[in-house]
Design a protein around this motif. Structure first.
Motif, PDB file in Angstrom:
ATOM      1  N   LEU A  58       0.842  -1.202   0.000  1.00  0.00           N
ATOM      2  CA  LEU A  58       0.000   0.000   0.000  1.00  0.00           C
ATOM      3  C   LEU A  58       0.876   1.250   0.000  1.00  0.00           C
ATOM      4  O   LEU A  58       1.752   1.406   0.854  1.00  0.00           O
ATOM      5  N   GLY A  59       0.634   2.157  -0.944  1.00  0.00           N
ATOM      6  CA  GLY A  59       1.367   3.419  -1.002  1.00  0.00           C
ATOM      7  C   GLY A  59       0.412   4.597  -1.002  1.00  0.00           C
ATOM      8  O   GLY A  59      -0.581   4.616  -1.730  1.00  0.00           O
ATOM      9  N   ILE A  60       0.697   5.565  -0.136  1.00  0.00           N
ATOM     10  CA  ILE A  60      -0.148   6.761  -0.023  1.00  0.00           C
ATOM     11  C   ILE A  60       0.698   7.979  -0.385  1.00  0.00           C
ATOM     12  O   ILE A  60       1.792   8.167   0.149  1.00  0.00           O
ATOM     13  N   ASP A  61       0.167   8.811  -1.278  1.00  0.00           N
ATOM     14  CA  ASP A  61       0.912   9.977  -1.740  1.00  0.00           C
ATOM     15  C   ASP A  61       0.014  11.213  -1.651  1.00  0.00           C
ATOM     16  O   ASP A  61      -1.185  11.117  -1.382  1.00  0.00           O
ATOM     17  N   ILE A  62       0.623  12.382  -1.870  1.00  0.00           N
ATOM     18  CA  ILE A  62      -0.114  13.642  -1.905  1.00  0.00           C
ATOM     19  C   ILE A  62      -0.006  14.223  -3.305  1.00  0.00           C
ATOM     20  O   ILE A  62       1.087  14.327  -3.861  1.00  0.00           O
ATOM     21  N   VAL A  63      -1.148  14.610  -3.883  1.00  0.00           N
ATOM     22  CA  VAL A  63      -1.152  15.214  -5.215  1.00  0.00           C
ATOM     23  C   VAL A  63      -1.976  16.498  -5.169  1.00  0.00           C
ATOM     24  O   VAL A  63      -2.845  16.674  -4.305  1.00  0.00           O
ATOM     25  N   SER A  64      -1.682  17.398  -6.098  1.00  0.00           N
ATOM     26  CA  SER A  64      -2.411  18.672  -6.150  1.00  0.00           C
ATOM     27  C   SER A  64      -3.570  18.581  -7.132  1.00  0.00           C
ATOM     28  O   SER A  64      -3.522  17.842  -8.116  1.00  0.00           O
ATOM     29  N   GLN A  65      -4.607  19.332  -6.839  1.00  0.00           N
ATOM     30  CA  GLN A  65      -5.740  19.501  -7.738  1.00  0.00           C
ATOM     31  C   GLN A  65      -5.953  20.995  -7.928  1.00  0.00           C
ATOM     32  O   GLN A  65      -5.895  21.757  -6.961  1.00  0.00           O
ATOM     33  N   ILE A  66      -6.200  21.427  -9.151  1.00  0.00           N
ATOM     34  CA  ILE A  66      -6.369  22.861  -9.398  1.00  0.00           C
ATOM     35  C   ILE A  66      -7.781  23.179  -9.888  1.00  0.00           C
ATOM     36  O   ILE A  66      -7.999  24.158 -10.592  1.00  0.00           O
ATOM     37  N   THR A  67      -8.738  22.363  -9.498  1.00  0.00           N
ATOM     38  CA  THR A  67     -10.120  22.614  -9.901  1.00  0.00           C
ATOM     39  C   THR A  67     -11.022  22.898  -8.705  1.00  0.00           C
ATOM     40  O   THR A  67     -12.237  22.865  -8.822  1.00  0.00           O
ATOM     41  N   GLY A  68     -10.413  23.169  -7.559  1.00  0.00           N
ATOM     42  CA  GLY A  68     -11.224  23.477  -6.387  1.00  0.00           C
ATOM     43  C   GLY A  68     -11.816  24.879  -6.472  1.00  0.00           C
ATOM     44  O   GLY A  68     -11.191  25.816  -6.983  1.00  0.00           O
ATOM     45  N   LEU A  69     -13.039  25.048  -5.974  1.00  0.00           N
ATOM     46  CA  LEU A  69     -13.687  26.361  -5.957  1.00  0.00           C
ATOM     47  C   LEU A  69     -13.336  27.093  -4.667  1.00  0.00           C
ATOM     48  O   LEU A  69     -13.049  26.467  -3.649  1.00  0.00           O
ATOM     49  N   PRO A  70     -13.359  28.417  -4.696  1.00  0.00           N
ATOM     50  CA  PRO A  70     -13.102  29.168  -3.463  1.00  0.00           C
ATOM     51  C   PRO A  70     -14.086  28.767  -2.377  1.00  0.00           C
ATOM     52  O   PRO A  70     -15.304  28.727  -2.606  1.00  0.00           O
ATOM     53  N   GLY A  71     -13.573  28.462  -1.185  1.00  0.00           N
ATOM     54  CA  GLY A  71     -14.442  28.116  -0.069  1.00  0.00           C
ATOM     55  C   GLY A  71     -15.234  29.327   0.394  1.00  0.00           C
ATOM     56  O   GLY A  71     -14.940  30.467   0.031  1.00  0.00           O
ATOM     57  N   SER A  72     -16.234  29.096   1.213  1.00  0.00           N
ATOM     58  CA  SER A  72     -17.103  30.183   1.664  1.00  0.00           C
ATOM     59  C   SER A  72     -16.371  31.198   2.530  1.00  0.00           C
ATOM     60  O   SER A  72     -16.844  32.313   2.725  1.00  0.00           O
ATOM     61  N   SER A  73     -15.192  30.817   3.054  1.00  0.00           N
ATOM     62  CA  SER A  73     -14.407  31.761   3.846  1.00  0.00           C
ATOM     63  C   SER A  73     -13.402  32.534   2.995  1.00  0.00           C
ATOM     64  O   SER A  73     -12.712  33.413   3.503  1.00  0.00           O
ATOM     65  N   GLN A  74     -13.324  32.203   1.702  1.00  0.00           N
ATOM     66  CA  GLN A  74     -12.380  32.849   0.796  1.00  0.00           C
ATOM     67  C   GLN A  74     -13.092  33.882  -0.069  1.00  0.00           C
ATOM     68  O   GLN A  74     -14.318  33.878  -0.174  1.00  0.00           O
ATOM     69  N   ARG A  75     -12.307  34.747  -0.672  1.00  0.00           N
ATOM     70  CA  ARG A  75     -12.881  35.855  -1.436  1.00  0.00           C
ATOM     71  C   ARG A  75     -12.825  35.591  -2.939  1.00  0.00           C
ATOM     72  O   ARG A  75     -11.832  35.104  -3.456  1.00  0.00           O
ATOM     73  N   ILE A  76     -13.907  35.951  -3.600  1.00  0.00           N
ATOM     74  CA  ILE A  76     -13.978  35.853  -5.053  1.00  0.00           C
ATOM     75  C   ILE A  76     -13.357  37.113  -5.654  1.00  0.00           C
ATOM     76  O   ILE A  76     -13.569  38.218  -5.170  1.00  0.00           O
ATOM     77  N   GLN A  77     -12.582  36.912  -6.717  1.00  0.00           N
ATOM     78  CA  GLN A  77     -11.838  38.024  -7.303  1.00  0.00           C
ATOM     79  C   GLN A  77     -12.659  38.867  -8.279  1.00  0.00           C
ATOM     80  O   GLN A  77     -12.422  40.065  -8.411  1.00  0.00           O
ATOM     81  N   LYS A  78     -13.618  38.246  -8.964  1.00  0.00           N
ATOM     82  CA  LYS A  78     -14.392  38.977  -9.959  1.00  0.00           C
ATOM     83  C   LYS A  78     -15.857  38.525  -9.903  1.00  0.00           C
ATOM     84  O   LYS A  78     -16.152  37.344 -10.029  1.00  0.00           O
ATOM     85  N   CYS A  79     -16.736  39.492  -9.734  1.00  0.00           N
ATOM     86  CA  CYS A  79     -18.174  39.194  -9.753  1.00  0.00           C
ATOM     87  C   CYS A  79     -18.940  40.471 -10.057  1.00  0.00           C
ATOM     88  O   CYS A  79     -18.390  41.580 -10.003  1.00  0.00           O
TER      89      CYS A  79
END
Length: 360
Positions: A141-162
């Protein structure tokens, strides 16, 4: 400024705009607004409407895609699904033509307020997240960490354009409200910021104003909050420039200005200068000239809600090495905090009757 308090979401739709695709991925259904998704959208709407960078806008063209589509929906002439698809297509065309606009999900939300119906458009740039992966390698069994770049801004984060679009009426002083945050410098590293606001560097846009000029087709106009903020900033700059070495006079200027901000709905700059400097003609003229040089009108309508928030707490930077935060009520309570004049241009700031303090 219109401070929206009542928000009732009626419908929302999300579309995927991926720069690596030949076409936008358009949804055929409205979102099923269960409690979790409803709260996610509501928190973003509330955060954006409270953002200090929210501006008023006016459409510059007789006809534009976003203007026409928004008015069709707000006037009951088209449905949200059809309108949102066309908005997504318009943004995707811009993304492909500019070549530097980051991929995103475009979320279009319809909601009602105490000021009438509003159509919200949110460009949700992707946030880099990290997840674990589990694989079997050579029966182990091997466990690794990978990045994902399709996450949406969380409700505590700010949207840049709206944008928040209203039904256009003759009595309106503006057509829409806009947030358009851009990197301060080209190529600046904003990824993984403490606020989670930025996307990875390869997805940074070039700082152009495509969102306001090309997509929305509007110009930004000042509102009461903008003018009030500009005046407060200019008055403080004048005080620092002219009384940097005289804390007693600086305190008198600041106290007079704050009192007028709290008590008045409007500020006449000339009248204010008379009250600040009753016996100094030179300072009167310099103050009026300085405020005018900052592009601020002689008569100012104040944003009382912003002022109440601004003056709720006093932050003092003292002789470059002391920071002090004081509630406005305590600041004006002589039994807790007192400013004593020494007669030589310096002052003493005295904190009284301390019964408890915590070191941080």
């Amino acid at each position: 400024m219109e401070y929206i308090k009542e928000i009732n979401i009626t419908e929302a739709i999300i579309h995927v705009l991926d720069n690596n695709a030949d076409e936008p991925i358009l949804n055929e259904y409205a979102l099923d607004l269960d409690e979790e998704k409803h709260d996610f959208l509501l928190k973003h709407i509330q955060k954006c409407l409270k953002d200090e960078e929210l501006k008023y806008g006016i459409f510059t063209q007789e006809r534009s895609v976003v203007k026409d589509l928004s008015q069709e929906y707000l006037n009951g002439e088209n449905n949200l699904l059809a309108v949102s698809k066309e908005l997504a297509k318009q943004m995707f065309i811009l993304m492909r033509s500019k070549g530097s606009i980051p991929s995103c999900d475009l979320v279009v939300v319809s909601f009602t307020t105490e000021f009438g119906p509003i159509l919200g458009i949110f460009k949700m740039d992707y946030i880099k997240n990290y997840v674990h992966t589990i694989d079997f390698v050579d029966n182990k069994l091997g466990i690794d960490i990978v990045s994902q770049i399709t996450g949406l801004p969380g409700s505590s984060q700010r949207i840049q354009k709206c944008a928040f679009l209203k039904a256009i009426r003759e009595e309106n002083s503006f057509d829409l409200m806009v947030i358009d945050k851009r990197p301060k410098t080209k190529g600046s590293k904003n990824s993984e910021s403490g606020n989670g606001e930025a996307v990875n560097d390869e997805n940074q846009d070039d700082g152009s104003n495509y969102f306001i000029d090309d997509f929305l087709g509007c110009i930004i106009v000042d509102n009461e909050r903008d003018v009030t903020k500009s005046f407060v900033k200019a008055a403080e700059k004048f005080t620092q420039n002219n009384f940097a070495e005289n804390a007693e006079k600086a305190e008198a200027v600041r106290s007079t200005i704050k009192r007028k901000l709290r008590e008045e709905d409007n500020i006449d700059v000339k009248e204010l200068s008379e009250q600040i400097f009753p016996d100094n003609e030179e300072h009167k003229e310099k103050f009026v000239e300085f405020i005018a040089e900052q592009g601020i009108a002689e008569n100012i309508s104040l944003d009382k809600e912003w002022i109440d928030k601004k003056l709720k707490r006093v932050r003092l930077k003292i002789d470059k090495d002391i920071d002090l935060y004081v509630d406005a009520e305590t600041y004006h309570d002589d039994s807790r905090f007192e400013i004593q004049k020494n007669g030589d241009g310096t002052i003493n700031m005295v904190i009284k009757h301390v019964s408890n303090y915590v070191e941080k």
